[in-house]
Design a protein around this motif. Structure first.
Motif, short mmCIF file in Angstrom:
data_model
loop_
_atom_site.label_atom_id
_atom_site.label_comp_id
_atom_site.label_asym_id
_atom_site.label_seq_id
_atom_site.Cartn_x
_atom_site.Cartn_y
_atom_site.Cartn_z
N PHE A 550 10.95 3.92 -3.06
CA PHE A 550 10.07 4.20 -1.92
C PHE A 550 9.99 5.70 -1.65
O PHE A 550 8.91 6.25 -1.42
N ALA A 551 11.14 6.38 -1.68
CA ALA A 551 11.16 7.81 -1.36
C ALA A 551 10.33 8.60 -2.37
O ALA A 551 9.56 9.49 -1.99
N LEU A 552 10.47 8.29 -3.66
CA LEU A 552 9.71 9.02 -4.68
C LEU A 552 8.21 8.74 -4.54
O LEU A 552 7.38 9.64 -4.68
N ARG A 553 7.86 7.48 -4.24
CA ARG A 553 6.44 7.16 -4.06
C ARG A 553 5.87 7.89 -2.85
O ARG A 553 4.74 8.41 -2.89
N ILE A 554 6.63 7.93 -1.78
CA ILE A 554 6.18 8.64 -0.58
C ILE A 554 5.92 10.11 -0.89
O ILE A 554 4.90 10.68 -0.50
N CYS A 555 6.85 10.73 -1.62
CA CYS A 555 6.70 12.15 -1.94
C CYS A 555 5.52 12.39 -2.87
O CYS A 555 4.79 13.39 -2.73
N ASP A 715 5.61 8.29 7.64
CA ASP A 715 4.33 7.71 8.03
C ASP A 715 3.36 7.57 6.87
O ASP A 715 2.29 6.96 7.02
N MET A 716 3.71 8.11 5.71
CA MET A 716 2.89 7.86 4.54
C MET A 716 2.85 6.37 4.20
O MET A 716 1.92 5.89 3.55
N LYS A 718 2.84 4.05 6.62
CA LYS A 718 2.33 3.39 7.83
C LYS A 718 0.82 3.25 7.75
O LYS A 718 0.12 4.23 7.47
N SER A 719 0.32 2.08 7.99
CA SER A 719 -1.12 1.85 7.92
C SER A 719 -1.88 2.70 8.93
O SER A 719 -1.43 2.92 10.06
N SER A 720 -3.05 3.16 8.52
CA SER A 720 -3.92 3.94 9.41
C SER A 720 -4.89 3.05 10.16
O SER A 720 -5.73 3.53 10.92
N GLN A 721 -4.81 1.73 9.92
CA GLN A 721 -5.74 0.74 10.47
C GLN A 721 -7.12 0.82 9.82
O GLN A 721 -8.05 0.16 10.26
N ASP A 722 -7.23 1.65 8.78
CA ASP A 722 -8.48 1.76 8.02
C ASP A 722 -8.15 1.45 6.57
O ASP A 722 -7.50 2.26 5.88
N PRO A 723 -8.53 0.28 6.06
CA PRO A 723 -8.12 -0.10 4.70
C PRO A 723 -8.59 0.87 3.63
O PRO A 723 -7.90 1.07 2.63
N LYS A 730 -2.53 6.51 1.73
CA LYS A 730 -1.24 5.93 2.11
C LYS A 730 -0.56 5.33 0.88
O LYS A 730 -1.19 5.10 -0.15
N VAL A 731 0.76 5.07 1.00
CA VAL A 731 1.51 4.43 -0.09
C VAL A 731 1.98 3.06 0.37
O VAL A 731 2.22 2.84 1.56
#
Length: 872
Positions: A550-555, A715-716, A718-723, A730-731
């Motif tokens: 998860f951490a690597l994907r976020i980065c 927050d990468m 976290k959904s933005s509510q916009d698919p 987002k990841v």
């Protein structure tokens, strides 16, 4: 002028030749003696290269008549030296005005003189007795002239003799010349000597003179003076000759196989012995260096031979040390068959009369048939083997070269000898028959890579646990063991801790919830974020490996970059990237490692997308600047658990560089989080990353992981509510059981208990220090090469004489066999130690438990010594 030089008569080069010949003639002359004298005279007159050839020849008593060997031995330390006046001028030239302030005394008569330099005894102004090595006048020029002449001859042979063209002699000679040219440069020699000195600094029976670096010039090298019995008089050493020869062979193999830099000329003139049987290595004008890939190839080849796996050995030898011609590729099956027969003959059928010369000759004959040849570096290794093994044979004519070689290679495998394994099997059949029965039963249905079929470190005698409580486990035969595995980390409070057990019981009664919101996951996230000053939010998952993923994907998503920088020897879970360069396989320069896959099946693109650095190498951080535009993040264990070392200066600089370049810094505290301190190493060090990966302790013994850190990064996920925005910016971070109610409930109980009982940490630190010192004392008393690093409840034990520096240097020389075997010896004494290099204590271990561990360690060492698991 050098007024304190004592006056002594000296011989010039021609006078020295006549003196040596006269001394030899006095021994009595037969036909062989006269031929030997002619050869000696020729070598002396031809110069340093030819003298070097004579030095090597003088070790080959298995090939040359005894009269030849005795005659040529004078070349090892009694070659002609400069007259006194010439020596005086040479020393004045090197020191200039500093001469009078440097030496209190200097003996102009050398104690040894070889092909390139002569050695004098002196005393420094601070009272230290030193050896001064001076390059003889005109030798650099003679060396270069000889090399040019030989190069011309080699080229002529190459052109005039078609059958030898496939050997590419000019190229091979140029490689050899490159090895010999630096002999007359003392700055080059000093550098090599210092490296080998560092490798052997704490070795129990190897001594290397320390260099005095401020007194090194191109033609002068000043070093610590070491007294000893010259190698040519090894028969007078009051130490068992068989052990002395074995030690010499072991030293050479250690340098080649493990250190990767080896004394290139181990003839009797370059080796001394103390009366206690210590091996003193001098003269580093010629060294052989092997890359990590070559070390791996050499070790893996000989290991396959020791197991009589001839097909595998042939493949490894050919891949690593043969430059294959077209006929070899075309007729590979025939080549393999011939090589297998040679290996079987030399390593199995004729081992009682091992001959390196015969082996290499036979292999060469096959290679010539297929228009192939050795790699150049393997030729250098061949020369070291020839010289070293020839000398060892002179010390002990009955030496079993191959048996000693097999024992050496065998130490670096994870398998105990057949004899010891059979003894363990018999003893454990009586002690824990049910566990062995379950081991055998599992073979038909289960692959257990974490505890039975462990990668590289399989468990031959696993314990199957019936119940666990506190700091102990109990098997199905009623044996109770003090446990030092802690489940690889989660059980910091011990097994079945009341607070955790009651929380889990209540959680089960409430029903197991996953994939639906519950309070425990919020409370655990709040607790984790509160424990780390630099953290804003958390993501929960099921393991440390998932946390890393998860951490690597976020980065990668945050930086819109794909490459990852990690550190050699740092393990970040079983995913491809986490395992790159994490084990015992290394490649590239020590200061510029190349990424290596951690396992078969790894995506090559993942390996290529990894920049590998060295923990503790501040200078190496400049590579982050070079790769800044491609890096998604830097990830590391702030205190690597494989060596249990904390480098605050390095971490401070790493944090500064990452901030400067705006590259996210990720700490893997899966093991150390809440174990080293409440929070982790970053709290102890007061150095804070952008993201932290957690696991182990935070699950209270149940599967758990988490990524915590700065809001912008977390927050990468976290959904933005916009698919549409989510897909582009987002990841994804998912997991059916991530943050499940039972795990969060158990984790809450563990972390809360640690937070409300801060006295646990100083107690663990004190107990760590107590056990570590008891174990170190046991090692000191037995004079064994064993490194024990310990702090904050974590231990790293390594049977090696090398201090913990770079990870690859710590692993190079590790006696894996002894480490594996120690686990079984301890098991016999009711202590469960994992078959790895690290172990852990828990808050549930009492002082009495730790004293029992120390006592079991002492008894185990004594039994290992009796079973000859160490070279003494």
């Amino acid at each position: 002028m050098l007024g304190h030089l004592t006056k002594a008569a000296g011989y010039g080069l021609l006078g020295g030749v006549e003196y040596l010949l006269g001394a030899i003639r006095g021994r009595g002359r037969g036909p062989e003696q006269r031929r030997a004298e002619v050869v000696l005279a020729f070598l002396l007159r031809m110069g340093p290269i030819y003298i070097k050839i004579g030095q090597i020849a003088a070790t080959r008593s298995d090939l040359l008549p005894e009269s030849w060997v005795q005659t040529l031995r004078v070349l090892q330390d009694q070659a002609p030296h400069m007259p006194v006046d010439q020596t005086r001028r040479a020393i004045e030239r090197e020191l200039g005005a500093a001469l009078e302030a440097t030496f209190v005394s200097f003996d102009p008569t050398p104690i040894a003189s070889a092909s390139v330099a002569q050695v004098h005894v002196a005393e420094l102004s601070d009272g230290r007795k030193v050896a001064v090595k001076l390059v003889k006048d005109a030798v650099p020029e003679q060396l270069e002239q000889s090399l040019r002449a030989l190069a011309t001859l080699v080229r002529l042979v190459h052109l005039a003799v078609p059958p030898v063209r496939n050997l590419n002699l000019p190229k091979r000679f140029e490689e050899l010349a490159r090895l010999l040219r630096p002999q007359a440069d003392m700055t080059h020699e000093a550098d090599r000597q210092q490296r080998i000195y560092a490798n052997f600094r704490a070795h129990p029976f190897v001594k290397v003179p320390a260099v005095v670096p401020e007194l090194v010039t191109r033609r002068m090298l000043v070093m610590e003076y070491m007294d000893g019995i010259p190698g040519k008089h090894a028969d007078t050493v009051p130490f068992p000759r068989a052990r002395l020869a074995q030690r010499l062979q072991d030293v050479i193999y250690t340098m080649l196989y493990m250190h990767g830099i080896c004394h290139g000329d181990p003839h009797p003139g370059n080796v001394m012995f103390t009366e206690a049987g210590e091996v003193v290595l001098v003269d580093y004008g010629v060294t052989v260096e092997l890359s990590e890939d070559e070390k791996w190839g050499l070790s893996s080849f000989y290991y396959a031979c020791s197991r009589k796996e001839w097909e595998i050995a042939t493949d490894r030898f050919t891949r690593h040390f043969v430059i294959a011609g077209k006929p070899l590729h075309q007729r590979r099956s025939a080549y393999d068959a011939q090589m297998i027969e040679i290996l079987r003959h030399h390593f199995d059928l004729s081992t009682n009369r091992w001959s390196t010369v015969a082996f290499f000759n036979d292999v060469n004959a096959v290679l010539r048939q297929y228009d192939s040849r050795y790699t150049t570096n393997f030729t250098k290794v061949e020369l070291v083997f020839l010289s070293g093994e020839g000398f060892a044979t002179q010390i002990d004519p009955d030496i079993d070269i191959w048996s000693n070689a097999r024992n050496f290679t065998d130490r670096y495998s994870p398998y105990v000898s057949t004899e010891v394994a059979q003894r363990f099997e018999a003893e454990f059949t009586l002690q824990m028959p049910t566990s062995l029965g379950l081991r055998d039963r599992a073979r038909s249905s289960l692959v257990a890579p974490t505890h039975i079929d462990r990668y590289f470190f399989p468990s031959g005698f696993p314990v199957f646990v019936k119940e666990a409580a506190g700091g102990s486990i109990k098997d199905f035969d009623g044996n109770e063991y003090i446990d030092l595995s802690g489940g690889y980390g989660p059980h910091l409070l011990g097994y079945a801790h009341p607070a955790i057990t009651s929380a889990i019981t209540a959680g089960v009664d409430r029903g197991l919830v996953n994939g639906i919101g519950h309070v425990a996951e919020i409370e655990l996230a709040e607790l984790l974020v509160d424990a780390f000053p630099a953290a804003d939010k958390a993501i929960l998952c099921n393991s440390g490996t998932e946390a890393i993923l998860f951490a690597l994907r976020i980065c990668r998503g945050y930086r819109r970059r794909t490459a990852v920088a990690k550190f050699e020897g740092h393990y970040h879970g079983f995913a491809d990237q986490g395992m790159v360069s994490s084990w015992f396989r290394f490649s590239g320069d020590r200061h510029h490692p190349e990424p290596v896959a951690g396992t078969l099946g790894t995506d090559p693109a993942t390996v290529a997308g990894t920049v590998v650095l060295q923990y503790g190498d501040i200078g190496g951080l400049d590579r982050l600047r070079a790769h800044a535009d491609e890096l998604a993040c830097v990830i590391l264990e702030p205190m690597p658990t494989s060596v249990v070392a904390l480098d605050l200066e390095f971490l401070t600089e790493l944090r500064r560089v990452c901030t400067e370049l705006d590259i996210p810094l990720v700490f893997d505290e899966v093991v150390s989080g809440f174990r080293a301190a409440y929070g982790g190493v970053q709290v102890l060090a007061d150095i804070h990353p952008d993201l932290t990966c957690l696991g182990k302790v935070i699950g209270g013994g149940l599967p758990c992981g988490a990524v915590i850190g700065k809001q912008a990064l977390i927050d990468m996920a976290k959904s933005s509510q916009d698919p549409f925005n989510d897909y582009e910016n987002k990841v994804f971070a998912g997991g059916t059981l991530s943050g499940n109610s039972l795990t969060c409930t158990a984790g809450l109980a563990a972390v809360r208990h640690l937070g409300t009982h801060p006295e646990i940490y100083p107690m663990l630190d004190a107990n760590t220090a107590r056990l570590a010192e008891a174990m170190r004392e046991a090692v000191r008393q037995r004079e064994l090469a064993c490194r024990i690093n310990a702090r904050n409840s974590m231990f790293s034990l390594n049977f090696s004489h090398r201090e913990a520096g770079l990870y690859r240097e710590r692993m190079a020389g590790s006696n894996f066999k002894a480490t594996i075997a120690l686990a079984y010896y301890m098991r016999k004494h009711q202590v469960y130690l994992p078959e790895l290099h690290g172990f852990l204590i828990s808050a549930a271990h009492s002082i009495e438990d730790l004293d029992q561990v120390a006592h079991a360690f002492e008894k185990s060492l004594d039994e290992m010594l009796a079973d000859q698991l160490f070279v003494t």
